[in-house]
Design an enzyme around this catalytic site. Structure first.
Site, PDB file in Angstrom:
ATOM      1  N   HIS A  61       0.812  -1.209   0.000  1.00  0.00           N
ATOM      2  CA  HIS A  61       0.000   0.000   0.000  1.00  0.00           C
ATOM      3  C   HIS A  61       0.852   1.270   0.000  1.00  0.00           C
ATOM      4  O   HIS A  61       1.936   1.295   0.555  1.00  0.00           O
ATOM      5  CB  HIS A  61      -0.900   0.036   1.242  1.00  0.00           C
ATOM      6  CG  HIS A  61      -1.782  -1.163   1.359  1.00  0.00           C
ATOM      7  ND1 HIS A  61      -2.089  -1.724   2.571  1.00  0.00           N
ATOM      8  CD2 HIS A  61      -2.425  -1.907   0.426  1.00  0.00           C
ATOM      9  CE1 HIS A  61      -2.894  -2.769   2.388  1.00  0.00           C
ATOM     10  NE2 HIS A  61      -3.104  -2.898   1.095  1.00  0.00           N
ATOM     11  N   LYS A  70       5.612   5.768   8.070  1.00  0.00           N
ATOM     12  CA  LYS A  70       5.052   4.832   9.051  1.00  0.00           C
ATOM     13  C   LYS A  70       6.146   4.285   9.956  1.00  0.00           C
ATOM     14  O   LYS A  70       7.194   3.861   9.484  1.00  0.00           O
ATOM     15  CB  LYS A  70       4.371   3.655   8.341  1.00  0.00           C
ATOM     16  CG  LYS A  70       3.171   4.053   7.511  1.00  0.00           C
ATOM     17  CD  LYS A  70       2.585   2.851   6.803  1.00  0.00           C
ATOM     18  CE  LYS A  70       1.392   3.244   5.936  1.00  0.00           C
ATOM     19  NZ  LYS A  70       0.879   2.078   5.181  1.00  0.00           N
ATOM     20  N   TYR A 130       0.965   0.867  13.964  1.00  0.00           N
ATOM     21  CA  TYR A 130       1.760   1.817  13.201  1.00  0.00           C
ATOM     22  C   TYR A 130       1.296   3.242  13.432  1.00  0.00           C
ATOM     23  O   TYR A 130       0.121   3.520  13.547  1.00  0.00           O
ATOM     24  CB  TYR A 130       1.834   1.479  11.721  1.00  0.00           C
ATOM     25  CG  TYR A 130       0.568   1.104  11.006  1.00  0.00           C
ATOM     26  CD1 TYR A 130       0.032   1.927  10.021  1.00  0.00           C
ATOM     27  CD2 TYR A 130      -0.081  -0.095  11.269  1.00  0.00           C
ATOM     28  CE1 TYR A 130      -1.106   1.575   9.323  1.00  0.00           C
ATOM     29  CE2 TYR A 130      -1.218  -0.462  10.582  1.00  0.00           C
ATOM     30  CZ  TYR A 130      -1.730   0.377   9.608  1.00  0.00           C
ATOM     31  OH  TYR A 130      -2.868   0.021   8.932  1.00  0.00           O
ATOM     32  N   ASP A 166      -6.375  -6.006  -2.524  1.00  0.00           N
ATOM     33  CA  ASP A 166      -4.964  -6.341  -2.671  1.00  0.00           C
ATOM     34  C   ASP A 166      -4.730  -7.330  -3.815  1.00  0.00           C
ATOM     35  O   ASP A 166      -3.668  -7.318  -4.440  1.00  0.00           O
ATOM     36  CB  ASP A 166      -4.393  -6.893  -1.363  1.00  0.00           C
ATOM     37  CG  ASP A 166      -4.220  -5.816  -0.295  1.00  0.00           C
ATOM     38  OD1 ASP A 166      -4.402  -4.622  -0.593  1.00  0.00           O
ATOM     39  OD2 ASP A 166      -3.894  -6.182   0.852  1.00  0.00           O
TER      40      ASP A 166
END
Length: 185
Positions: A61, A70, A130, A166
């Protein structure tokens, strides 16, 4: 804290200090001035947590615009975590770095803005956390096929479970360059 460089400049493993005894352990997961001292100068605006079972693969992503840096870690379980440089013009464009993050090693991975991110759960279950430097922006989200042969990620599992979205992501070479983030020194 200890920093472990990866083969992608800017993507680093953070090995925080963990204080343990017979009762368990204590670990500081974020403190602005300490992380700034090691080069992570982001202002985090969103925290996320996900739970997944063995074989779940999330990614690859990215967002553009609204690229997210992140700082990722695992609270319970173990994952294989991956960053892919997708910054147009970068000397490492299309290259990846990966590492095992687990509740045993306590490591964090810093993925700067401009990189795609994904992970695969290798334990029975995993809680993954995250911190993000920008908010989730659905209109800016994008993705790359988890098994893009041009990137060649060496995932530890061959049988994985993907979301519908995905499963549909294209190879990196099939994404219009204007849809990807740009490299800047």
């Amino acid at each position: 804290m200890k920093i472990i460089e990866t083969k992608l400049p800017g993507v680093v493993i953070v090995e925080p200090r963990v204080f343990g005894d017979t009762r368990g352990f204590f670990q500081e997961t974020w403190q602005k001035s300490r992380y700034e001292a090691i080069g992570i100068n982001e202002q985090f605006v969103q925290d996320n947590i996900s739970f997944s079972t063995r074989g779940v693969l999330r990614g690859l992503h990215y967002q553009n615009p609204h690229a997210q840096g992140k700082l990722v870690s695992v609270v319970q379980g173990e994952v294989f975590d991956v960053a892919v440089d997708i910054r147009v013009g970068s000397p490492t464009f299309g290259q990846w770095a990966g590492t095992i993050l687990s509740s045993d090693n306590h490591w964090q991975l810093w993925i700067p803005p401009g990189f795609a991110h994904g992970f695969c759960v290798v334990s029975d279950t995993a809680y993954f956390t995250y911190k993000c430097s920008d908010v989730y922006a659905p209109e800016a989200e994008g993705g790359i096929s988890w098994n893009d042969p041009d990137i060649g990620i060496e995932w530890p599992l061959s049988a994985v479970e993907l979301s519908g979205k995905d499963k549909e992501y294209p190879r990196l070479r099939d994404i219009a360059l204007e849809r990807l983030p740009k490299f800047s020194r």
